[in-house]
Design an enzyme around this catalytic site. Structure first.
Site, mmCIF file in Angstrom:
data_model
loop_
_atom_site.group_PDB
_atom_site.id
_atom_site.type_symbol
_atom_site.label_atom_id
_atom_site.label_comp_id
_atom_site.label_asym_id
_atom_site.label_seq_id
_atom_site.Cartn_x
_atom_site.Cartn_y
_atom_site.Cartn_z
ATOM 1 N N LEU A 85 0.850 -1.182 0.000
ATOM 2 C CA LEU A 85 0.000 0.000 0.000
ATOM 3 C C LEU A 85 0.889 1.237 0.000
ATOM 4 O O LEU A 85 1.719 1.419 0.888
ATOM 5 C CB LEU A 85 -0.914 0.022 1.221
ATOM 6 C CG LEU A 85 -1.808 1.253 1.363
ATOM 7 C CD1 LEU A 85 -2.842 1.262 0.240
ATOM 8 C CD2 LEU A 85 -2.509 1.256 2.709
ATOM 9 N N ALA A 86 0.751 2.069 -0.997
ATOM 10 C CA ALA A 86 1.531 3.286 -1.096
ATOM 11 C C ALA A 86 0.622 4.476 -0.740
ATOM 12 O O ALA A 86 -0.499 4.565 -1.210
ATOM 13 C CB ALA A 86 2.085 3.465 -2.495
ATOM 14 N N LYS A 87 1.152 5.341 0.095
ATOM 15 C CA LYS A 87 0.367 6.516 0.475
ATOM 16 C C LYS A 87 0.695 7.666 -0.479
ATOM 17 O O LYS A 87 1.801 7.815 -0.941
ATOM 18 C CB LYS A 87 0.673 6.917 1.913
ATOM 19 C CG LYS A 87 0.145 5.947 2.914
ATOM 20 C CD LYS A 87 0.303 6.475 4.308
ATOM 21 C CE LYS A 87 -0.325 5.480 5.278
ATOM 22 N NZ LYS A 87 -0.266 5.963 6.635
ATOM 23 N N SER A 88 -0.309 8.462 -0.718
ATOM 24 C CA SER A 88 -0.136 9.629 -1.582
ATOM 25 C C SER A 88 -0.210 10.869 -0.719
ATOM 26 O O SER A 88 -1.114 11.033 0.098
ATOM 27 C CB SER A 88 -1.246 9.637 -2.633
ATOM 28 O OG SER A 88 -1.178 10.831 -3.376
#
Length: 92
Positions: A85-88
């Protein structure tokens, strides 16, 4: 399989039978009329209440989310920190 009892119900059930004919286990999510019309050959059935088609998607989302959550917990994954999961972050 999500199968609301609507105009496309018969096509959806036809697809369900194709999956079962190939050895697939089907979890049917439908209202009482849909479960009765689909028959007893599914692996599991989840009944949602009858509702106006406008809010029906909200009712169908709840058992799907619970199924995903409990499957993740049964697999031993951390449901609060999903893998990859990559956060923006937006910077002004």
């Amino acid at each position: 399989m999500i199968a609301p009892f609507d105009a496309l119900f018969e096509k959806t059930i036809s697809n369900m039978h194709e999956v079962m004919a190939r050895g697939g286990r089907v979890v049917l999510i439908s209202e009482k009329r849909g479960i009765a019309a689909a028959g007893e050959h599914t692996w599991a059935r989840i009944e949602v209440p009858d509702a106006d088609p406008f809010i029906a998607p909200l009712l169908y989302a709840i058992p799907i989310q619970l199924l995903a959550y409990h499957t993740a917990v049964a697999k031993g994954t951390d449901v609060d920190q999903p893998r990859n999961l990559a956060k923006s972050v937006t910077v002004e």
